[in-house]
Design an enzyme around this catalytic site. Structure first.
Site, PDB file in Angstrom:
ATOM      1  N   THR A   1      -7.070  11.043   0.799  1.00 32.75           N
ATOM      2  CA  THR A   1      -7.680  12.016  -0.043  1.00 32.75           C
ATOM      3  C   THR A   1      -6.692  12.366  -1.493  1.00 32.75           C
ATOM      4  O   THR A   1      -5.695  12.021  -1.234  1.00 32.75           O
ATOM      5  CB  THR A   1      -8.136  13.239   0.920  1.00 32.75           C
ATOM      6  OG1 THR A   1      -6.871  13.474   1.552  1.00 32.75           O
ATOM      7  CG2 THR A   1      -9.174  12.991   1.773  1.00 32.75           C
TER       8      THR A   1
ATOM      9  N   LYS B   1       4.127  -7.076   3.541  1.00 32.18           N
ATOM     10  CA  LYS B   1       3.838  -5.377   3.262  1.00 32.18           C
ATOM     11  C   LYS B   1       3.589  -4.783   4.616  1.00 32.18           C
ATOM     12  O   LYS B   1       3.328  -5.303   5.337  1.00 32.18           O
ATOM     13  CB  LYS B   1       2.559  -5.634   2.256  1.00 32.18           C
ATOM     14  CG  LYS B   1       1.254  -5.812   2.925  1.00 32.18           C
ATOM     15  CD  LYS B   1       0.763  -4.869   4.013  1.00 32.18           C
ATOM     16  CE  LYS B   1       0.333  -3.435   3.339  1.00 32.18           C
ATOM     17  NZ  LYS B   1      -0.219  -2.473   4.218  1.00 32.18           N
TER      18      LYS B   1
ATOM     19  N   ASN C   1       0.301  10.539   6.233  1.00 33.91           N
ATOM     20  CA  ASN C   1      -1.038  10.291   6.917  1.00 33.91           C
ATOM     21  C   ASN C   1      -2.014  11.242   6.975  1.00 33.91           C
ATOM     22  O   ASN C   1      -3.078  11.010   7.473  1.00 33.91           O
ATOM     23  CB  ASN C   1      -0.522   9.824   8.069  1.00 33.91           C
ATOM     24  CG  ASN C   1       0.101   8.446   8.144  1.00 33.91           C
ATOM     25  OD1 ASN C   1      -0.655   7.453   7.909  1.00 33.91           O
ATOM     26  ND2 ASN C   1       1.231   7.987   8.437  1.00 33.91           N
TER      27      ASN C   1
ATOM     28  N   GLU D   1       6.758   4.385   7.371  1.00 35.70           N
ATOM     29  CA  GLU D   1       6.072   5.710   6.620  1.00 35.70           C
ATOM     30  C   GLU D   1       7.180   7.059   6.820  1.00 35.70           C
ATOM     31  O   GLU D   1       7.280   7.314   8.172  1.00 35.70           O
ATOM     32  CB  GLU D   1       4.547   6.065   6.848  1.00 35.70           C
ATOM     33  CG  GLU D   1       3.776   5.020   6.107  1.00 35.70           C
ATOM     34  CD  GLU D   1       2.247   5.113   6.517  1.00 35.70           C
ATOM     35  OE1 GLU D   1       1.491   4.607   5.819  1.00 35.70           O
ATOM     36  OE2 GLU D   1       2.028   5.786   7.627  1.00 35.70           O
TER      37      GLU D   1
ATOM     38  N   THR E   1       0.898  -1.327  -0.054  1.00 28.46           N
ATOM     39  CA  THR E   1       0.043   0.024  -0.012  1.00 28.46           C
ATOM     40  C   THR E   1       0.722   1.193  -0.019  1.00 28.46           C
ATOM     41  O   THR E   1       1.280   1.674  -1.050  1.00 28.46           O
ATOM     42  CB  THR E   1      -1.037  -0.081   1.277  1.00 28.46           C
ATOM     43  OG1 THR E   1      -0.317  -0.085   2.273  1.00 28.46           O
ATOM     44  CG2 THR E   1      -1.925  -1.079   1.267  1.00 28.46           C
TER      45      THR E   1
ATOM     46  N   THR F   1       1.719  -8.994  12.578  1.00 25.72           N
ATOM     47  CA  THR F   1       1.627  -7.627  11.862  1.00 25.72           C
ATOM     48  C   THR F   1       1.264  -7.617  10.373  1.00 25.72           C
ATOM     49  O   THR F   1       1.534  -8.548   9.911  1.00 25.72           O
ATOM     50  CB  THR F   1       3.016  -6.768  11.912  1.00 25.72           C
ATOM     51  OG1 THR F   1       2.609  -5.600  11.609  1.00 25.72           O
ATOM     52  CG2 THR F   1       4.027  -7.426  10.808  1.00 25.72           C
TER      53      THR F   1
END
Lengths: 387, 387
Positions: B387, B168, B382, B259, B144, B179
């Site tokens: 969006t 992933k 995040n 991230e 993702t 996880t």
């Protein structure tokens, strides 16, 4: 708003922080005051916390002065406790009161020696500067990464009794029994035992219900002094309510000034099996970086709220869960409600956001918790705090 | 590195995610394989997790295919479980195997309906595309916000047995028992019970020792398939070690691709009263935003490490604490060690950082934990994920 009678304040730059900005505050009551305080639950405790706790015990809940510095936490150094002890001794001598009537507090960087000579040298000047009107100057001198002062006031008995509080705190905010530094002064006549109870109750609905970043500091201290100068003895319940009001305002101001925060978030949990279960759920939502970044981005991502609640270590049925954001139903019975994402995004651009998390059923546990959004500024502030 | 015998892989774009990038992966063993899996401990559990758990029970630890999609977590919707059930039924029909031999998994946004028709329509094409060499294509299709694929390999018995894993995960990473998504294939002959034990042991030293942001996902799944195609039965201990090696590599790759992460941080705790106490301390350090931002800023701010440890809920004496960063002593006996801050700052600019937290004394509890730094990019990713 008038200030409580019988307190004087002073602030100066003692050279403790690098930036030339007042970093030492002194608050003195005209007579020994009833005092109560709550402290950090961190296993690593700063010297001033140890000394303040001991002084309160030795003096049986009487205290006459607060000596607080910013720029150095006086924590995790070999001299931490002795520097705090030396500071209260010299302050007591300068003020002509017993050392155990002086309440020390420090905030700032951890692990760097605090030079006691800086405090010793500043004390005579601080004493001369003491003034009943210098409340704001003292409130400003205890700030670190804060962008503004936090003060709050309440009155009782038609203005005959005043409660005035000041606080600092912006990062490392995740208090369990107390947070950061907050000092509340009142001229009410309140015995120490009543003061302790009122503080304990007030803390539970204020400083113990906020989080900026999930880190609990080593120096957290909230102290309240009641010097009786108004000669008025308010009803215990009325006094506790006034104190709670001041503490709640200070706690909310800390969250609003959270490092890098743009939005103030109120989380309400209802219908849990107990208040404690509600608190755990609220805390888990408040501490989720994914929820906090979604709020920063005005993203009505209620799935992250549900997932964070699922990590709280509390049993609940996701299919009995309702979630509202800004008063708009976003989740009903664990599934998406029918709402306009565009409209809600606009509503989430507001500086104050609300999350209601409701468990259907007969549970009566509830809580209200305050936090802030997580922005890139938080990272910028904390990646370079010392350097 | 060669791949395990008897497995075929395929990936396609089924239109589940908006960006046109493969989002559906199929992995098929030539015969039913021994299978074991661990799942999220979140109270909110996605439909595919419920179905996978049930299928494993019904089939008594035998499984033949994995059907995994990215772009939608298939969680917190009224149809979550039925969509997962429908997917395994149609996949079983397409492949000519029992539905309970199909292991479903999903990752992506929570609370949005997953249209089962997208999966149903893609299955015939996926089946035709199955190929023993398409391992990397399947590994890419489950990503993702990941910026790269995570794969790991090990061999046993002089190359006669192969273990190959894919995973992933980049955000919402704070596994307790498992996880994110990870699939491990091996051609070893391993009975289900041995496989379960090996997985449980391996998870404890890999996926249960990493954290990106303290959030535990609703879909976490780690599954291992052993199809016996090599016809070699390795010693249980040797197999467990090979599996643990693959799992540790996958877990570390997830953290390295956290991230917004720029740095990979290894935290070692030694001298605690128990391994569990060591783990709690390591987890508290790994989850502290203040420690993670300090690492991002190459700031040797060991006071934040000590303070985070103090919040772990574990009793220890701060005065018996030593801390090293990048092998440089920064704290000895709870106080600052004598080190060059400028030199250490340069060392902390490296892409791999280490923190050693040692309690002096007779405690033998220890752990190793992996995390990453916290940067402004994490916030950017995040605040705008959906969006």
């Amino acid at each position: 708003m008038s200030l409580p009678l019988g307190f004087r304040y002073a602030a100066t730059y003692a050279g403790i922080r690098k930036v030339q900005k007042n970093d030492l505050a002194l608050i003195v009551s005209e007579a020994p005051a009833s005092a109560a305080a709550v402290f950090t639950k961190n296993r690593v405790v700063a010297g001033p916390v140890t000394v303040a706790r001991r002084n309160l015990r030795v003096s049986r809940g009487r205290m006459q002065a607060i000596l607080a510095n910013a720029g150095n936490a006086n924590c995790a150094t070999p001299t931490s406790e002795s520097v705090a002890q030396q500071s209260v001794c010299v302050a007591g001598g300068t003020l002509g009161i017993a050392p155990h009537y002086v309440f020390p507090a420090s905030t700032g960087v951890i692990g760097v020696e605090l030079d006691p000579q800086k405090i010793v040298a500043a004390l005579p000047g601080l004493k001369s500067a003491l003034d009943p009107g210098s409340f704001d100057a003292a409130a400003a001198a205890i700030l670190t990464t804060d962008t503004r002062s936090k003060t709050a006031f309440a009155q009782l008995r038609g203005g005959k009794v005043t409660v005035a509080g000041m606080a600092k705190g912006s990062g490392m905010i995740h208090p369990r029994m107390a947070t950061t530094l907050a000092f509340v002064m009142t001229d009410a006549v309140v015995p120490p035992a009543v003061l302790r109870t009122a503080l304990k109750q007030g803390i539970e609905r204020s400083f113990n219900r906020i989080s900026v970043d999930g880190d609990t500091s080593t120096n957290d201290t909230v102290a309240v002094f009641a010097n009786g100068a108004s000669k008025v003895t308010p009803a215990a319940k009325a006094f506790a309510e006034a104190l709670a009001e001041v503490l709640a305002s200070l706690a909310q101001q800390i969250v609003k000034d959270g490092e890098g925060a743009h939005k103030f978030v109120t989380i309400e949990v209802r219908g849990a099996a107990s208040d404690l279960a509600a608190e755990k759920i609220a805390r888990s939502i408040a501490n989720s970086p994914l929820v906090k970044t979604a709020i920063a981005g005005s993203d009505p991502n209620w799935g992250r709220i549900l997932s964070a609640a699922g990590n709280a270590g509390v049993a609940f049925n996701p299919l009995h869960t309702d979630i509202d954001m800004q008063g708009v139903p976003v989740c009903r019975g664990g599934f998406a409600a029918d709402f306009s994402e565009d409209e809600l995004k606009k509503k989430l651009d507001a500086s104050e956001c609300s999350i209601q998390f409701t468990l259907r059923g007969r549970g009566r546990g509830q809580t209200r918790f305050w936090t802030c959004d997580l922005t890139e500024e938080y990272i910028r502030i904390n990646a370079s705090y010392r350097t």
